[in-house]
Design a protein around this motif. Structure first.
Motif, short mmCIF file in Angstrom:
data_model
loop_
_atom_site.label_atom_id
_atom_site.label_comp_id
_atom_site.label_asym_id
_atom_site.label_seq_id
_atom_site.Cartn_x
_atom_site.Cartn_y
_atom_site.Cartn_z
N ARG A 66 0.83 -1.20 0.00
CA ARG A 66 0.00 0.00 0.00
C ARG A 66 0.87 1.25 0.00
N ILE A 67 0.30 2.35 -0.51
CA ILE A 67 1.00 3.64 -0.55
C ILE A 67 0.18 4.64 0.25
N PHE A 68 0.88 5.37 1.15
CA PHE A 68 0.21 6.33 2.03
C PHE A 68 0.80 7.73 1.85
N ASP A 69 0.03 8.75 2.23
CA ASP A 69 0.59 10.10 2.29
C ASP A 69 1.30 10.24 3.64
N ARG A 70 1.82 11.41 3.93
CA ARG A 70 2.65 11.59 5.12
C ARG A 70 1.85 11.40 6.41
N HIS A 71 0.53 11.48 6.37
CA HIS A 71 -0.29 11.31 7.56
C HIS A 71 -0.99 9.96 7.60
N GLY A 72 -0.59 9.04 6.75
CA GLY A 72 -1.18 7.71 6.78
C GLY A 72 -2.45 7.55 5.98
N ARG A 73 -2.81 8.53 5.18
CA ARG A 73 -3.98 8.38 4.32
C ARG A 73 -3.61 7.46 3.15
N PRO A 74 -4.40 6.42 2.89
CA PRO A 74 -4.07 5.51 1.78
C PRO A 74 -4.35 6.17 0.44
N VAL A 75 -3.36 6.15 -0.44
CA VAL A 75 -3.53 6.72 -1.79
C VAL A 75 -3.46 5.64 -2.87
N ALA A 76 -3.04 4.43 -2.49
CA ALA A 76 -3.07 3.28 -3.42
C ALA A 76 -3.19 2.01 -2.59
N VAL A 77 -4.25 1.24 -2.84
CA VAL A 77 -4.50 0.02 -2.07
C VAL A 77 -5.04 -1.07 -2.98
N ASP A 78 -4.92 -2.33 -2.51
CA ASP A 78 -5.58 -3.45 -3.17
C ASP A 78 -6.90 -3.71 -2.45
N VAL A 79 -7.98 -3.75 -3.20
CA VAL A 79 -9.29 -4.03 -2.60
C VAL A 79 -9.88 -5.28 -3.24
N GLU A 80 -10.64 -6.03 -2.42
CA GLU A 80 -11.29 -7.24 -2.92
C GLU A 80 -12.41 -6.86 -3.87
N ASP A 81 -12.48 -7.56 -4.99
CA ASP A 81 -13.55 -7.29 -5.94
C ASP A 81 -14.00 -8.59 -6.59
N TYR A 82 -14.97 -8.48 -7.47
CA TYR A 82 -15.48 -9.64 -8.20
C TYR A 82 -15.14 -9.50 -9.68
N ARG A 83 -14.83 -10.63 -10.29
CA ARG A 83 -14.48 -10.65 -11.70
C ARG A 83 -15.14 -11.82 -12.41
N VAL A 84 -15.27 -11.72 -13.71
CA VAL A 84 -15.85 -12.77 -14.54
C VAL A 84 -14.72 -13.48 -15.28
N VAL A 85 -14.69 -14.81 -15.19
CA VAL A 85 -13.69 -15.60 -15.91
C VAL A 85 -14.40 -16.62 -16.79
N MET A 86 -13.71 -17.04 -17.83
CA MET A 86 -14.27 -18.01 -18.77
C MET A 86 -13.31 -19.19 -18.93
N THR A 154 -18.06 -16.45 -11.78
CA THR A 154 -17.77 -15.24 -11.01
C THR A 154 -16.80 -15.60 -9.89
N GLU A 155 -15.68 -14.89 -9.81
CA GLU A 155 -14.67 -15.17 -8.79
C GLU A 155 -14.34 -13.91 -8.01
N ARG A 156 -13.80 -14.12 -6.81
CA ARG A 156 -13.31 -13.00 -6.02
C ARG A 156 -11.82 -12.84 -6.25
N GLY A 157 -11.37 -11.58 -6.31
CA GLY A 157 -9.94 -11.30 -6.48
C GLY A 157 -9.61 -9.96 -5.86
N TYR A 158 -8.46 -9.40 -6.26
CA TYR A 158 -8.03 -8.10 -5.74
C TYR A 158 -7.71 -7.17 -6.90
N THR A 159 -8.07 -5.91 -6.74
CA THR A 159 -7.83 -4.89 -7.76
C THR A 159 -7.16 -3.69 -7.11
N ARG A 160 -6.22 -3.09 -7.82
CA ARG A 160 -5.57 -1.87 -7.35
C ARG A 160 -6.54 -0.70 -7.49
#
Length: 644
Positions: A66-86, A154-160
């Motif tokens: 993860r990337i934070f600003d100087r006060h710990g605010r997240p500016v880039a994170v991985d979050v769980e999401d849903y995706r479609v696969v074939m 439908t699968e669960r994964g992580y997205t930036r």
């Protein structure tokens, strides 16, 4: 038949039988020996090979740091999401499946083309990601239509995800799919995983190795065709390192709000002692989240062809004539060389004659006799034409480069431009035509007011202001800190971390006094945009970078005002400053493209952002108390998170 012939034939038969039996015996012995070798002597080796054919070890994607600003605010994170696969093997007709799927989730032509390409390239039983970042409504529709979509799951994964969007795009950058070239250049096995993403721009790219993490492993049993039968074991990967930036997102948002109405420009604020960059704003910007799920061709073309350059981080890649903000290096070169002192006067009648060429001052009637202090305060051009010719371009360049002009700052971002600080040798090497290689006195005169070949980035101008204000130390800007900086500023003095540039302290003090007069004395070009709050006053210098040639005919008729010109023909507006006057801590540069005058457009932006910076970080005496208060509000966590 005679008995003797029968006896001979019997003997021949016996010999052949013995020979045949011997050959068979040798073959049997060889076979026995080989079986012994395979089953006894090499048993362990072949058992291992057989096990490897049956058991497959696969890499698991780690979570990106993860990337934070100087006060710990997240500016880039991985979050769980849903995706479609074939899984093409179970889908049947892939084209028809994509047609049905397009009625449930949005699929662009580029996405369809990518899926078809991946299906052709991979084994048909391996899953191919069709779309990610599905909304709950799309997930629900997928589940309802699942019986009509064989092989589509439908699968669960992580997205930036970048929570601040375009407000950090030029700093944080974005991640993207790995190209074939990148796979060849980087031996990391993670790059072989189709879903893996690497940093393409900004901090994501500069610190990509640290952010990647280390992949985990999954042991699975497979059959002869390579299809997974069951999972035998799993070891999760190690997430990437957390990155703590020096940026203050609240100040970043403030700077962007101030500069956005002006269409295009940049604001930089940095700590003059540590080099921490608190603000690096560039506008217009772009939303890095657009790149996560694949950018449409139409959107990409729009970004690339936009004349305002939203993909360009103007703070480090925009190169501008510094205009009158360059007068401080020229004045310092004059003081350091002895070409002038504080009492040296030049007469300004409003125009300077050099041979048959005329060089004008911005003030039509001129300033009259003027010394260095007032020449900076009132931004007299004729004074600096005269001084530049006394010094020569090489002497000016030597001082300007020590202050950071025309030299890469080394900021931890890709694509930084060097700017241009011309010399006679530079011109000889730059131009091919011999007629253009000679350096002319007129070019020295125009360089004296920051025009001609001189180019600088907004970050270089902020570095120049910082080095003038910190006592002449070679402070270098940085975007990433070893630990969360929080409210700590000037926690290390410049002399403790950076080399001395060799300027006389008294001469630096004289330059600082002149800059203070610009903003705090009547007659200064930025007096009307001064900071009036006691203890927070700023010292600065206005600049106007001319982008068009003003002809003699236009001067005779009357110079057309910037506001009456088409936007692209207006001058750039510039301002550099440091604050507070008593024990400076922050330096700032502002460039507004085609904004007109620096005092009217750029200086008010610098005033607001420097005032807000000082209010947020208080005085040096108050800093320790702020740190304790912040730690209390953050709940004592290792990574500050109390401010939102």
């Amino acid at each position: 038949m005679p008995i003797s012939e029968n006896v001979d034939q019997s003997r021949k038969f016996t010999r052949r039988l013995v020979l045949l039996m011997g050959v068979k015996g040798l073959a049997l012995a060889g076979l026995t020996a080989r079986m012994y070798q395979l089953q006894v002597r090499d048993s362990e080796r072949y058992t291992t090979l057989a096990e490897e054919n049956r058991i497959n070890t696969r890499l698991l994607l780690p979570l990106r740091g993860r990337i934070f600003d100087r006060h710990g605010r997240p500016v880039a994170v991985d979050v769980e999401d849903y995706r479609v696969v074939m899984v093409a093997e179970k889908t049947g007709n892939v084209q028809q499946a994509l047609d049905r799927l397009a009625g449930i989730v949005e699929l662009s032509p580029e996405q369809r083309e990518r899926v078809l390409r991946e299906v052709r390239r991979r084994r048909r039983f391996l899953p191919v990601t069709i779309a990610s970042g599905l909304t709950w409504e799309e997930v629900a529709r997928m589940e309802v239509n699942a019986p009509d979509l064989p092989g589509v799951l439908t699968e669960r994964g992580y997205t930036r995800v970048y929570p601040y969007g375009e407000e950090v795009a030029h700093l944080v950058g974005y991640v993207g799919p790995v190209t074939e070239r990148e796979q060849k250049e980087d031996p990391d096995r993670l790059l072989k995983i189709p879903e893996f993403r690497i940093g393409k721009q900004g901090v994501e790219r500069t610190y990509d190795r640290r952010l990647r993490g280390r992949g985990g492993t999954q042991r699975v049993e497979i059959n002869a065709s390579g299809r997974v039968q069951r999972e035998l074991g799993r070891k999760e990967g190690t997430p990437g390192d957390a990155i703590h930036m020096t940026i203050d997102m609240a100040l970043q948002q403030k700077a962007l709000a101030l500069i956005r109405p002006h269409r295009a420009g940049s604001v930089v604020v940095m700590d003059i002692h540590t080099g921490d960059v608190l603000v690096m704003a560039s506008t217009p910007g772009y939303d890095p989240n657009l790149f996560i799920h694949g950018l449409r061709a139409k959107t990409w073309r729009a970004l690339q062809t936009n004349p305002l350059g939203p993909l360009l981080n103007k703070a480090v890649s925009g190169q501008y004539a510094p205009g009158s903000t360059f007068k401080m290096p020229v004045a310092l070169a004059g003081l350091e060389s002895g070409a002038i002192d504080t009492g040296t006067h030049f007469d300004c009648p409003g125009v300077f004659q050099l041979g048959r060429a005329k060089f004008h001052c911005w003030k039509k009637g001129g300033h009259g006799p003027v010394a260095m202090r007032d020449a900076i305060k009132q931004s007299c051009d004729v004074y600096f034409y005269e001084l530049a010719l006394r010094l020569g371009i090489d002497r000016i360049a030597e001082t300007a480069r020590r202050l950071g002009i025309g030299v890469p700052t080394g900021i931890d971002l890709p694509a930084e431009k060097q700017g241009v600080m011309p010399t006679k040798a530079w011109k000889r090497g730059y131009f091919r035509d011999k007629r253009n290689k000679a350096w002319f006195p007129g070019e020295t005169a125009i360089a004296g007011i920051g025009q001609g070949y001189v180019l600088a980035t907004p970050l270089q101008l902020a570095v120049m202001a910082a080095r003038l204000a910190n006592g002449g130390y070679a402070v270098a800007p940085r975007l990433v800190a070893d630990r969360p900086p929080g409210n700590r500023t000037a926690y290390r003095r410049a002399q403790d971390g950076f080399r001395r540039l060799g300027f006389d302290a008294a001469n630096l003090g004289r330059i600082g006094e002149a800059m203070a007069a610009v903003t705090n004395e009547t007659g200064g070009t930025a007096f009307w945009t001064r900071i009036a709050e006691t203890g927070m006053e700023m010292a600065g210098k206005t600049g106007t970078s001319q982008v068009r040639r003003i002809t003699a005919a236009e001067r005779a008729r009357g110079i057309v005002k910037n506001e009456d010109l088409p936007w692209h023909r207006r001058d750039h507006a510039l301002f550099v400053a440091h604050a507070p006057l008593d024990d400076p801590r922050f330096a700032c540069s502002v460039i507004v493209e085609h904004g007109g005058g620096g005092s009217r457009v750029a200086a008010p932006i610098a005033r607001e952002i420097l005032l807000e910076t000082q209010k947020r970080y208080g005085s040096l005496a108050e800093r320790a108390g702020l740190d304790l208060d912040f730690a209390h509000r953050a709940g004592g966590r290792g990574i500050p998170g109390g401010i939102r």
